[in-house]
Design a protein around this motif. Structure first.
Motif, PDB file in Angstrom:
ATOM      1  N   LEU B 255     -47.728  38.213 -27.092  1.00 41.15           N
ATOM      2  CA  LEU B 255     -48.909  38.794 -27.869  1.00 41.15           C
ATOM      3  C   LEU B 255     -48.365  39.594 -29.004  1.00 41.15           C
ATOM      4  N   VAL B 259     -49.577  39.829 -32.819  1.00 40.64           N
ATOM      5  CA  VAL B 259     -49.900  41.156 -33.580  1.00 40.64           C
ATOM      6  C   VAL B 259     -49.195  41.290 -35.003  1.00 40.64           C
ATOM      7  N   LEU B 291     -58.277  43.123 -35.491  1.00 40.85           N
ATOM      8  CA  LEU B 291     -57.800  42.429 -34.486  1.00 40.85           C
ATOM      9  C   LEU B 291     -56.233  42.834 -34.073  1.00 40.85           C
ATOM     10  N   TRP B 292     -55.505  43.035 -35.452  1.00 36.38           N
ATOM     11  CA  TRP B 292     -54.153  43.417 -35.196  1.00 36.38           C
ATOM     12  C   TRP B 292     -54.120  44.912 -34.307  1.00 36.38           C
ATOM     13  N   TYR B 295     -55.049  43.964 -30.544  1.00 39.56           N
ATOM     14  CA  TYR B 295     -54.285  43.200 -29.809  1.00 39.56           C
ATOM     15  C   TYR B 295     -53.181  44.176 -29.441  1.00 39.56           C
ATOM     16  N   ASP B 296     -52.545  44.914 -30.177  1.00 48.12           N
ATOM     17  CA  ASP B 296     -51.419  45.878 -30.176  1.00 48.12           C
ATOM     18  C   ASP B 296     -51.918  46.817 -28.910  1.00 48.12           C
ATOM     19  N   TRP B 298     -54.283  46.187 -26.739  1.00 51.48           N
ATOM     20  CA  TRP B 298     -54.097  45.483 -25.312  1.00 51.48           C
ATOM     21  C   TRP B 298     -52.972  45.314 -24.777  1.00 51.48           C
ATOM     22  N   LEU B 299     -51.855  45.171 -25.618  1.00 50.67           N
ATOM     23  CA  LEU B 299     -50.489  44.813 -25.300  1.00 50.67           C
ATOM     24  C   LEU B 299     -50.002  45.949 -24.345  1.00 50.67           C
ATOM     25  N   ASP B 303     -51.227  44.590 -20.892  1.00 49.61           N
ATOM     26  CA  ASP B 303     -50.261  43.816 -20.818  1.00 49.61           C
ATOM     27  C   ASP B 303     -48.794  44.419 -20.023  1.00 49.61           C
TER      28      ASP B 303
END
Lengths: 178, 365
Positions: B255, B259, B291-292, B295-296, B298-299, B303
């Motif tokens: 991911l 990113v 989105l960047w 997603y970071d 989310w990481l 994750d």
């Protein structure tokens, strides 16, 4: 608590006694026994539970003070104050905490606080057929556990976290010390 | 007699039962925190350095920041196992250290002190700037300075939470510049949301506004790429070999590559917006930046939790993405509703050069 890994033969009496004594739901554990195969080919059983740390990482993040440390050094959870945020579960390095699916709050080993108040040992200690677990007051220089810990070379799990765990293991294999 | 079996490798049995403790809604929560704190920082910078474009955008920044700040605690609320007791965090906040309660809870500090402080500061600053026209007064500047401090703490909150209270992961060792990464994302996200709100308000891309906000995104995006690259490079070169680093890189890398690409696209499109003021580039910039940032988050919010505390296996948990989507949409709609209420009933001020709102003419700044 002191645990002699060489005396544990994996009968799981402690796990069953704990679950029965504390109404631990199926699928989660206050104490469990890990089975590790050593490089020599033999098997070691490593009982694990909450380490009731002297510097408990789980107490600090609790936003409501539901997790606390008693004068005796026990780390407990007040089920009436816990909001179920899970910060303590994430913070605990030993995986000793879980969400109780019945109450919806975090639960963990209490060293059978209700029993030790009336002078009885924790259920897991009482149930152990080989006396692999020894419970007592580490601050009392005359206690059996203090004498054992002073005499025998012991290890704790994950000392690098700075949590100062209070479960002392004898004959703990490297593979089981994670 | 059957012993505990470990289907995914060696992990603690309670980890198997608990799965991912913090649900994906926490990623949405941190994104909202970024928007609220980032726009508050842009507002404060405008006040402190008397930036005329930021002054003209200030009604929008105040509204965005307030609309998201009012809503974002719904994220962790949706994650609580006992949401009926959520108010305990305000009644029994763990803010002082004692024998019984060693340490201070960062979660309690942020929710019961920093969150009300952020909202109060925004309301007071909004009143002083929009109604009393005190943009240049000493009081406004002092309050802006406090607001920057509060917003900075908010913008780096999740990194601080991992660093200070979760020792087992040792993220401070693996990614020591994570707070800076989060701050850069915060500023870029605020810039993207600011431009989006501006386009919605004015149906055009005003040069001065797009220039300053795209420059913010360009600088933050480029800095993020460089900093994150060096941190990953350090992990791959100097810190390989330990199970901690190996499993961290296994979980983190896929991911993180996404990113990286998104941050790069965001920076390139920001550069185009900066030099050409193109509407299409602006939309690409807005989408890639959000989105960047998301997603970071989310990481780190989702994750990273899948790494077992034994560092020998990965927890495989099924995420309820439908619930997460509905909760996220609910948070977005509620903040849009609050923004709409603030814009039409409370603030009623033009954004940049729009001198007419609902048939009434206002003084331009």
């Amino acid at each position: 608590m002191f645990i002699d890994v060489s005396k544990c033969y994996g009968c799981m009496a402690c796990v069953v006694a704990c679950a029965a004594e504390n109404n631990v739901p199926v699928g989660v554990f206050r104490t469990w026994v890990e089975r590790h195969i050593l490089p020599s080919g033999t098997v070691a059983f490593v009982p694990k539970l909450c380490n009731h740390c002297d510097n408990p990482p789980c107490v600090k993040p609790c936003p409501t003070g539901a997790t606390y440390r008693t004068e005796d050094g026990l780390v407990l959870v007040d089920p009436l104050k816990c909001i179920g945020c899970g910060a303590c579960i994430i913070a605990c390095p030993y995986g000793a905490r879980y969400y109780n699916p019945i109450t919806g709050v975090v639960d963990k080993c209490t060293f059978c606080n209700h029993r030790i108040k009336i002078g009885r040992p924790p259920a897991c200690v009482e149930a152990c057929p080989t006396r692999a677990r020894v419970f007592g007051d580490l601050n009392d220089p005359n206690s059996e556990i203090r004498k054992i810990v002073d005499k025998i070379p012991t290890k704790v799990i994950k000392p690098e976290t700075g949590a100062e765990p209070q479960i002392y293991y004898y004959s703990l294999p490297e593979v089981g010390s994670r | 007699m059957s012993y505990i079996s470990y289907p995914y490798g060696y992990m603690y049995p309670n980890e198997m039962a608990n799965g991912i403790v913090w649900l994906p809604i926490i990623a949405t929560y941190i994104l909202f925190v970024s928007i609220a704190s980032g726009t508050a920082i842009l507002l404060s910078i405008g006040v402190l350095f008397n930036v005329s474009v930021l002054r003209r955008l200030s009604p929008m920044f105040i509204m965005i920041s307030l609309a998201t700040a009012f809503v974002y605690l719904l994220g962790p609320l949706a994650d609580l196992k006992r949401p009926d007791r959520a108010f305990y965090i305000f009644i029994y906040p763990h803010l002082t250290s004692s024998e019984m309660y060693p340490g201070v809870s960062l979660i309690a500090l942020m929710a019961s002190v920093m969150w009300p402080l952020l909202i109060i500061l925004l309301i007071v600053l909004g009143y002083l700037i929009l109604w009393r026209n005190m943009w240049n007064s000493l009081l406004t500047k002092i309050l802006s300075l406090i607001l920057i401090f509060v917003s900075l703490i908010w913008s780096t909150y999740f990194a601080s939470l991992y660093f200070a209270t979760i020792p087992v992961l040792r993220l401070n060792n693996l990614l020591p510049l994570l707070p800076v990464d989060l701050f850069l994302e915060t500023m870029a996200t605020a810039g993207a949301v600011g431009i989006l709100a501006f386009i919605i308000h004015n149906r055009s891309l005003e040069r001065s506004a797009s220039k300053i906000l795209s420059l913010t995104i360009l600088i933050c995006g480029s800095a993020f790429i460089i900093l994150r690259f060096f941190q990953i490079f350090r992990l791959y070169t100097y810190m390989t070999g330990s199970p901690e680093t190996s499993i961290f890189l296994n979980v983190f890398t896929p991911l993180n590559n996404v990113v990286f690409i998104l941050a790069l696209l965001s920076s390139i499109s920001a550069f185009y917006v900066y030099i050409k003021n193109s509407m299409i580039s602006a939309f690409i910039m807005i989408i890639t930046t959000i989105l960047w940032s998301f997603y970071d988050k989310w990481l780190f919010a989702v994750d990273i939790q899948s790494i077992s505390k034994t560092f020998l296996s990965i927890i495989s948990a099924e995420l309820d993405l439908l619930s997460w989507s509905l909760e996220t949409v609910a948070m977005i709609l509620l903040s849009l509703f609050i923004y709409f209420i603030l814009y039409t009933w409370v603030v009623k001020k033009p954004i940049l050069d729009t001198g007419v709102v609902r048939g009434e003419t206002y003084d331009k700044y």
